[in-house]
Design a protein around this motif. Structure first.
Motif, PDB file in Angstrom:
ATOM      1  N   PRO A 195       0.900  -1.035   0.138  1.00 40.00           N
ATOM      2  CA  PRO A 195      -0.103  -0.086  -0.136  1.00 40.00           C
ATOM      3  C   PRO A 195       0.640   1.312  -0.096  1.00 40.00           C
ATOM      4  N   ILE A 196       0.481   2.280  -0.507  1.00 41.14           N
ATOM      5  CA  ILE A 196       1.196   3.469  -0.761  1.00 41.14           C
ATOM      6  C   ILE A 196       1.475   4.303   0.678  1.00 41.14           C
ATOM      7  N   TYR A 197       0.646   4.052   1.668  1.00 36.39           N
ATOM      8  CA  TYR A 197       0.878   4.550   2.833  1.00 36.39           C
ATOM      9  C   TYR A 197       2.016   3.747   3.408  1.00 36.39           C
ATOM     10  N   VAL A 198       2.155   2.664   3.319  1.00 41.34           N
ATOM     11  CA  VAL A 198       3.268   1.751   4.049  1.00 41.34           C
ATOM     12  C   VAL A 198       4.433   2.148   3.054  1.00 41.34           C
ATOM     13  N   PRO A 255      16.390  14.904  13.201  1.00 36.66           N
ATOM     14  CA  PRO A 255      15.519  14.995  14.636  1.00 36.66           C
ATOM     15  C   PRO A 255      15.187  16.465  14.824  1.00 36.66           C
ATOM     16  N   GLY A 256      13.903  16.567  15.053  1.00 31.77           N
ATOM     17  CA  GLY A 256      13.524  18.018  15.244  1.00 31.77           C
ATOM     18  C   GLY A 256      13.133  18.600  13.767  1.00 31.77           C
ATOM     19  N   GLU A 257      13.375  18.023  12.670  1.00 32.45           N
ATOM     20  CA  GLU A 257      13.200  18.520  11.354  1.00 32.45           C
ATOM     21  C   GLU A 257      11.572  18.628  10.984  1.00 32.45           C
ATOM     22  N   LYS A 258      11.082  19.630  10.498  1.00 34.84           N
ATOM     23  CA  LYS A 258       9.591  19.919  10.145  1.00 34.84           C
ATOM     24  C   LYS A 258       9.488  18.963   8.661  1.00 34.84           C
ATOM     25  N   LEU A 259       8.704  18.272   8.843  1.00 36.59           N
ATOM     26  CA  LEU A 259       8.212  17.541   7.721  1.00 36.59           C
ATOM     27  C   LEU A 259       7.202  18.260   6.660  1.00 36.59           C
ATOM     28  N   PRO A 260       6.935  18.002   5.564  1.00 36.20           N
ATOM     29  CA  PRO A 260       6.065  18.442   4.810  1.00 36.20           C
ATOM     30  C   PRO A 260       4.540  18.542   5.455  1.00 36.20           C
ATOM     31  N   THR A 261       3.770  19.551   5.077  1.00 41.87           N
ATOM     32  CA  THR A 261       2.439  19.360   5.612  1.00 41.87           C
ATOM     33  C   THR A 261       1.675  18.200   4.892  1.00 41.87           C
ATOM     34  N   VAL A 262       0.554  17.643   5.177  1.00 41.16           N
ATOM     35  CA  VAL A 262      -0.149  16.682   4.495  1.00 41.16           C
ATOM     36  C   VAL A 262      -0.383  17.045   3.208  1.00 41.16           C
ATOM     37  N   ARG A 263      -0.966  18.333   2.767  1.00 40.75           N
ATOM     38  CA  ARG A 263      -1.154  18.763   1.698  1.00 40.75           C
ATOM     39  C   ARG A 263      -0.171  18.879   0.883  1.00 40.75           C
ATOM     40  N   GLN A 264       1.126  19.167   1.210  1.00 42.39           N
ATOM     41  CA  GLN A 264       2.191  19.480   0.274  1.00 42.39           C
ATOM     42  C   GLN A 264       2.659  17.962   0.034  1.00 42.39           C
ATOM     43  N   LEU A 265       2.937  17.055   0.950  1.00 45.05           N
ATOM     44  CA  LEU A 265       3.367  16.034   0.753  1.00 45.05           C
ATOM     45  C   LEU A 265       2.566  15.201  -0.221  1.00 45.05           C
ATOM     46  N   ALA A 266       1.390  15.119  -0.164  1.00 53.08           N
ATOM     47  CA  ALA A 266       0.346  14.686  -1.171  1.00 53.08           C
ATOM     48  C   ALA A 266       0.428  15.091  -2.388  1.00 53.08           C
ATOM     49  N   ASP A 307       3.009  16.678  -3.732  1.00 53.55           N
ATOM     50  CA  ASP A 307       4.490  16.246  -4.261  1.00 53.55           C
ATOM     51  C   ASP A 307       4.363  14.870  -4.603  1.00 53.55           C
ATOM     52  N   ALA A 308       3.865  13.879  -3.988  1.00 47.71           N
ATOM     53  CA  ALA A 308       3.773  12.626  -4.326  1.00 47.71           C
ATOM     54  C   ALA A 308       2.893  11.990  -5.095  1.00 47.71           C
ATOM     55  N   GLY A 309       1.734  12.828  -5.330  1.00 45.06           N
ATOM     56  CA  GLY A 309       0.802  12.840  -6.336  1.00 45.06           C
ATOM     57  C   GLY A 309      -0.471  11.450  -5.712  1.00 45.06           C
ATOM     58  N   VAL A 310      -0.339  11.865  -4.489  1.00 43.11           N
ATOM     59  CA  VAL A 310      -1.464  10.782  -3.747  1.00 43.11           C
ATOM     60  C   VAL A 310      -2.569  11.582  -2.832  1.00 43.11           C
ATOM     61  N   ASN A 311      -3.517  10.925  -2.581  1.00 43.71           N
ATOM     62  CA  ASN A 311      -4.616  11.573  -1.717  1.00 43.71           C
ATOM     63  C   ASN A 311      -4.138  12.117  -0.455  1.00 43.71           C
ATOM     64  N   THR A 312      -4.809  13.290   0.151  1.00 43.62           N
ATOM     65  CA  THR A 312      -4.202  13.522   1.537  1.00 43.62           C
ATOM     66  C   THR A 312      -4.319  12.476   2.641  1.00 43.62           C
ATOM     67  N   MET A 313      -5.572  11.684   2.433  1.00 40.58           N
ATOM     68  CA  MET A 313      -5.880  10.792   3.441  1.00 40.58           C
ATOM     69  C   MET A 313      -4.767   9.757   3.532  1.00 40.58           C
ATOM     70  N   THR A 314      -4.048   9.316   2.585  1.00 40.26           N
ATOM     71  CA  THR A 314      -3.095   8.428   2.560  1.00 40.26           C
ATOM     72  C   THR A 314      -1.987   9.086   3.432  1.00 40.26           C
ATOM     73  N   VAL A 315      -1.376  10.323   3.139  1.00 37.55           N
ATOM     74  CA  VAL A 315      -0.580  11.151   3.892  1.00 37.55           C
ATOM     75  C   VAL A 315      -1.035  11.222   5.221  1.00 37.55           C
TER      76      VAL A 315
END
Length: 131
Positions: free
Chosen positions: A12-15, A32-43, A45-53
């Protein structure tokens, strides 16, 4: 860190997302401590649904790899601890990998050498063990 997803994989994509983020942390590509992309941004960038991220981030949070703040976003945890549950999971996965290696004819020395080569690609940082 560049996320590469295999849309035709049985995994699965989420895995796949979860695994790539964990590898990025392990290799030191994400600190450690680094900010990850927002759910919307990663979705996006990756071309996936926000629910997956969102599902990916929830799993990473439950496993202790990231922490989240509704106002600030998701960050890599500063202290990622090995607990008994993780150790059991690790042992189970290593047992399966060992069995597969053995069945396919790989000898113990070659298996351990491969494990060492893969592990050496990870950044060196002490793991805190809590039970």
């Amino acid at each position: 860190m560049i996320i590469e997803l295999d849309m035709s994989s049985d995994t699965p994509i989420y895995v796949q997302l979860r695994n790539q983020i964990v590898k990025g942390i392990g290799k030191g590509e994400i600190q450690p401590g680094e900010k990850l992309p927002t759910v919307r941004q990663l979705a996006a960038d990756a071309g996936v649904n926000t629910m997956t991220v969102n599902k990916t981030y929830q799993i990473l949070k439950n496993e202790g790899y990231i922490r989240t703040d509704r106002r600030l976003g998701a960050f890599v945890s500063e202290n990622i601890n090995m607990n008994a549950e993780f150790r059991d999971k690790l042992e189970s996965e290593l047992e399966l990998l060992s069995a597969e290696a053995s069945i396919t004819g790989m000898n113990r020395e070659d298996f351990l050498k491969l494990c060492d080569e893969v592990y050496s690609k990870m950044k060196s940082s002490p793991i805190q063990i809590s039970t």
